[in-house]
Design a protein around this motif. Sequence first.
Motif, PDB file in Angstrom:
ATOM      1  N   VAL A 124       1.055  -0.934  -0.076  1.00 56.02           N
ATOM      2  CA  VAL A 124       0.309  -0.054  -0.337  1.00 56.02           C
ATOM      3  C   VAL A 124       1.026   0.436  -0.238  1.00 56.02           C
ATOM      4  CG1 VAL A 124      -1.829   0.855   1.383  1.00 56.02           C
ATOM      5  CG2 VAL A 124      -1.808  -1.327   1.219  1.00 56.02           C
ATOM      6  N   PHE A 125       0.512   2.173  -0.923  1.00 59.71           N
ATOM      7  CA  PHE A 125       1.901   3.035  -1.380  1.00 59.71           C
ATOM      8  C   PHE A 125       1.290   4.417  -0.219  1.00 59.71           C
ATOM      9  CE2 PHE A 125       1.784   1.702  -5.563  1.00 59.71           C
ATOM     10  CZ  PHE A 125       3.402   1.360  -5.753  1.00 59.71           C
ATOM     11  N   ASP A 126       2.690   5.016   0.737  1.00 58.51           N
ATOM     12  CA  ASP A 126       2.380   5.906   1.709  1.00 58.51           C
ATOM     13  C   ASP A 126       1.743   7.005   1.507  1.00 58.51           C
ATOM     14  OD1 ASP A 126       3.806   4.552   3.270  1.00 58.51           O
ATOM     15  OD2 ASP A 126       5.752   5.399   3.161  1.00 58.51           O
ATOM     16  N   THR A 127       1.858   7.140  -0.482  1.00 56.17           N
ATOM     17  CA  THR A 127       1.066   8.743  -0.571  1.00 56.17           C
ATOM     18  C   THR A 127      -0.095   7.925  -1.068  1.00 56.17           C
ATOM     19  OG1 THR A 127       2.649   9.084  -1.931  1.00 56.17           O
ATOM     20  CG2 THR A 127       1.148   9.797  -2.979  1.00 56.17           C
TER      21      THR A 127
ATOM     22  N   ASP B  24      -2.784  25.425 -10.095  1.00 61.13           N
ATOM     23  CA  ASP B  24      -2.063  25.625  -9.105  1.00 61.13           C
ATOM     24  C   ASP B  24      -1.606  25.105  -7.626  1.00 61.13           C
ATOM     25  OD1 ASP B  24      -1.238  28.778 -10.371  1.00 61.13           O
ATOM     26  OD2 ASP B  24      -2.571  29.765 -10.143  1.00 61.13           O
ATOM     27  N   ASN B  25      -2.321  24.274  -7.771  1.00 57.90           N
ATOM     28  CA  ASN B  25      -2.446  23.769  -7.321  1.00 57.90           C
ATOM     29  C   ASN B  25      -2.085  22.526  -6.212  1.00 57.90           C
ATOM     30  OD1 ASN B  25      -3.375  21.671  -4.430  1.00 57.90           O
ATOM     31  ND2 ASN B  25      -5.738  22.096  -5.003  1.00 57.90           N
ATOM     32  N   VAL B  26      -0.830  23.257  -5.667  1.00 54.48           N
ATOM     33  CA  VAL B  26       0.524  22.737  -5.335  1.00 54.48           C
ATOM     34  C   VAL B  26       0.593  21.510  -4.305  1.00 54.48           C
ATOM     35  CG1 VAL B  26       2.350  22.911  -3.213  1.00 54.48           C
ATOM     36  CG2 VAL B  26       1.519  24.997  -4.908  1.00 54.48           C
ATOM     37  N   LYS B  27      -0.394  21.530  -3.370  1.00 56.87           N
ATOM     38  CA  LYS B  27      -1.055  19.876  -3.185  1.00 56.87           C
ATOM     39  C   LYS B  27      -0.773  18.780  -3.585  1.00 56.87           C
ATOM     40  CE  LYS B  27      -1.342  21.590   1.825  1.00 56.87           C
ATOM     41  NZ  LYS B  27      -3.369  21.587   2.785  1.00 56.87           N
ATOM     42  N   ALA B  28      -2.124  18.819  -4.906  1.00 63.12           N
ATOM     43  CA  ALA B  28      -2.559  18.063  -5.898  1.00 63.12           C
ATOM     44  C   ALA B  28      -0.933  17.740  -6.761  1.00 63.12           C
ATOM     45  CB  ALA B  28      -3.631  18.239  -6.833  1.00 63.12           C
ATOM     46  N   LYS B  29      -0.168  18.685  -7.204  1.00 62.98           N
ATOM     47  CA  LYS B  29       1.050  18.608  -7.864  1.00 62.98           C
ATOM     48  C   LYS B  29       1.486  17.564  -7.518  1.00 62.98           C
ATOM     49  CE  LYS B  29       1.045  21.879  -9.453  1.00 62.98           C
ATOM     50  NZ  LYS B  29       1.865  23.534 -10.431  1.00 62.98           N
ATOM     51  N   ALA B  30       2.067  18.193  -5.791  1.00 62.46           N
ATOM     52  CA  ALA B  30       2.527  17.730  -4.890  1.00 62.46           C
ATOM     53  C   ALA B  30       2.517  15.858  -4.662  1.00 62.46           C
ATOM     54  CB  ALA B  30       3.072  18.110  -3.928  1.00 62.46           C
ATOM     55  N   GLU B  31       1.538  15.872  -4.452  1.00 67.14           N
ATOM     56  CA  GLU B  31       0.804  14.121  -3.802  1.00 67.14           C
ATOM     57  C   GLU B  31       1.458  13.054  -5.318  1.00 67.14           C
ATOM     58  OE1 GLU B  31      -2.782  14.256  -1.631  1.00 67.14           O
ATOM     59  OE2 GLU B  31      -4.095  14.680  -4.075  1.00 67.14           O
ATOM     60  N   THR B  32       0.672  13.652  -6.577  1.00 67.95           N
ATOM     61  CA  THR B  32       0.893  13.512  -8.105  1.00 67.95           C
ATOM     62  C   THR B  32       2.369  12.662  -7.995  1.00 67.95           C
ATOM     63  OG1 THR B  32      -1.201  14.348  -8.571  1.00 67.95           O
ATOM     64  CG2 THR B  32      -0.079  13.002  -9.713  1.00 67.95           C
ATOM     65  N   THR B  33       2.982  13.641  -7.257  1.00 71.72           N
ATOM     66  CA  THR B  33       4.678  13.530  -7.964  1.00 71.72           C
ATOM     67  C   THR B  33       4.698  12.376  -6.494  1.00 71.72           C
ATOM     68  OG1 THR B  33       4.720  15.780  -8.616  1.00 71.72           O
ATOM     69  CG2 THR B  33       6.902  14.709  -7.964  1.00 71.72           C
ATOM     70  N   ALA B  34       4.429  12.463  -5.502  1.00 72.85           N
ATOM     71  CA  ALA B  34       4.470  11.331  -4.705  1.00 72.85           C
ATOM     72  C   ALA B  34       4.538  10.272  -5.047  1.00 72.85           C
ATOM     73  CB  ALA B  34       4.444  11.628  -3.374  1.00 72.85           C
ATOM     74  N   LEU B  35       3.329  10.363  -5.938  1.00 75.25           N
ATOM     75  CA  LEU B  35       3.019   8.769  -6.246  1.00 75.25           C
ATOM     76  C   LEU B  35       3.559   7.942  -7.174  1.00 75.25           C
ATOM     77  CD1 LEU B  35       0.809   6.671  -5.739  1.00 75.25           C
ATOM     78  CD2 LEU B  35      -0.874   7.559  -7.464  1.00 75.25           C
TER      79      LEU B  35
ATOM     80  N   ASP C  74       6.367   8.219  -7.626  1.00 72.66           N
ATOM     81  CA  ASP C  74       7.989   8.482  -7.454  1.00 72.66           C
ATOM     82  C   ASP C  74       7.988   7.279  -6.384  1.00 72.66           C
ATOM     83  OD1 ASP C  74       8.849  10.807  -9.076  1.00 72.66           O
ATOM     84  OD2 ASP C  74       8.792  11.377  -6.512  1.00 72.66           O
ATOM     85  N   GLU C  75       6.854   6.767  -5.916  1.00 68.53           N
ATOM     86  CA  GLU C  75       6.359   5.338  -5.638  1.00 68.53           C
ATOM     87  C   GLU C  75       6.637   4.390  -6.161  1.00 68.53           C
ATOM     88  OE1 GLU C  75       5.298   4.965  -1.557  1.00 68.53           O
ATOM     89  OE2 GLU C  75       3.739   7.374  -1.474  1.00 68.53           O
ATOM     90  N   ILE C  76       5.368   4.444  -7.874  1.00 62.41           N
ATOM     91  CA  ILE C  76       5.702   3.414  -8.456  1.00 62.41           C
ATOM     92  C   ILE C  76       7.150   3.594  -9.057  1.00 62.41           C
ATOM     93  CG2 ILE C  76       4.150   2.391 -10.298  1.00 62.41           C
ATOM     94  CD1 ILE C  76       2.247   4.871  -9.779  1.00 62.41           C
ATOM     95  N   LEU C  77       7.612   4.631  -9.450  1.00 63.58           N
ATOM     96  CA  LEU C  77       8.858   4.186 -10.481  1.00 63.58           C
ATOM     97  C   LEU C  77      10.170   3.758  -9.648  1.00 63.58           C
ATOM     98  CD1 LEU C  77       9.317   7.406 -12.659  1.00 63.58           C
ATOM     99  CD2 LEU C  77       8.029   4.969 -13.296  1.00 63.58           C
ATOM    100  N   ALA C  78       9.635   3.576  -7.916  1.00 61.16           N
ATOM    101  CA  ALA C  78      11.282   3.287  -7.352  1.00 61.16           C
ATOM    102  C   ALA C  78      10.447   1.505  -6.801  1.00 61.16           C
ATOM    103  CB  ALA C  78      11.082   3.730  -5.962  1.00 61.16           C
ATOM    104  N   MET C  79       9.114   1.042  -7.090  1.00 54.93           N
ATOM    105  CA  MET C  79       9.012  -0.394  -7.293  1.00 54.93           C
ATOM    106  C   MET C  79       9.290  -1.364  -8.390  1.00 54.93           C
ATOM    107  SD  MET C  79       5.322  -1.979  -6.094  1.00 54.93           S
ATOM    108  CE  MET C  79       5.265  -1.466  -4.536  1.00 54.93           C
ATOM    109  N   ILE C  80       9.174  -0.273  -9.650  1.00 52.96           N
ATOM    110  CA  ILE C  80       8.800  -1.217 -10.670  1.00 52.96           C
ATOM    111  C   ILE C  80      10.888  -1.198 -11.803  1.00 52.96           C
ATOM    112  CG2 ILE C  80       6.651  -1.112 -11.049  1.00 52.96           C
ATOM    113  CD1 ILE C  80       7.395   0.977 -13.564  1.00 52.96           C
TER     114      ILE C  80
END
Length: 209
Positions: free
Chosen positions: A164-167, A189-200, A202-208
């Motif tokens: 289960v991803f942390d994001t 402009d929504n910084v939080k939405a961009k940040a969570e999508t980017t974090a997700l 990142d987690e996927i790419l780290a896994m694959i």
Amino acid sequence: MSIISVLNPKGGCGKTTISTNLARALHDRGASVLIVDSDPPGSARDWHAANEDNPIELVVLDRPNNVKTLASMAANYDYVVINGAAKLEDMIAAAIKVSDFILIPVQPAPYDIWAASDLVDFIKARQEVTDGVPLAGFVVSRVVEGTRLGGDVRAALDEYALPVFDTTITQRQVYPQTASEGLTVFDADNVKAKAETTALIDEILAMIA
Ligand code: ADP
Ligand code: MG
């Protein structure tokens, strides 16, 4: 080349929203990306059609046999993101067969999580005959801002023994607002939405990797 499928037969869990935003996040990193819309109602193709300058390529493959031919098309791209179908078991099975990674969005409620049971069984059956491919993981989606995931949600997810991803992806107006114009949170402009999508991603790419 990696094929990432965003799958869950349950409608409304955020498959199309996540598919389009992840595809754009990958594109913005310089990757060549193709979205495959495997869902006959075609929300991803509607999203694509709403913006004639859409930087992401999209192809509609909504019959299982078409999905099987995807491998040769996919060779031309760094990433293929398959927007999963609702309900159609043979479409979902075809996507599982061609994928390197399956992202399963779930809303944070036990009934929604239990509804993923057949999908998880399908994925695990495939992993058993193919040395663990495709990898798979959950992302909790449409989380109300400021809420912590309840223990009942964690416990229900733990039963599946998949990562289960942390994001988490939060319930935010910016997702439907940008989608209606064929855009993504990266156009807003929504910084939080961009940040969570980017974090997700990142987690996927780290896994694959
Ligand atoms: P699915 O493809 O799994 O059916 P969608 O991505 O189409 O799910 O989302 C279903 C509805 O919920 C759509 O109206 C979409 O705009 C909205 N939605 C999805 N994710 C979010 C989110 N994170 N915040 C707000 N609305 C969302
Ligand atoms: Mg959809």
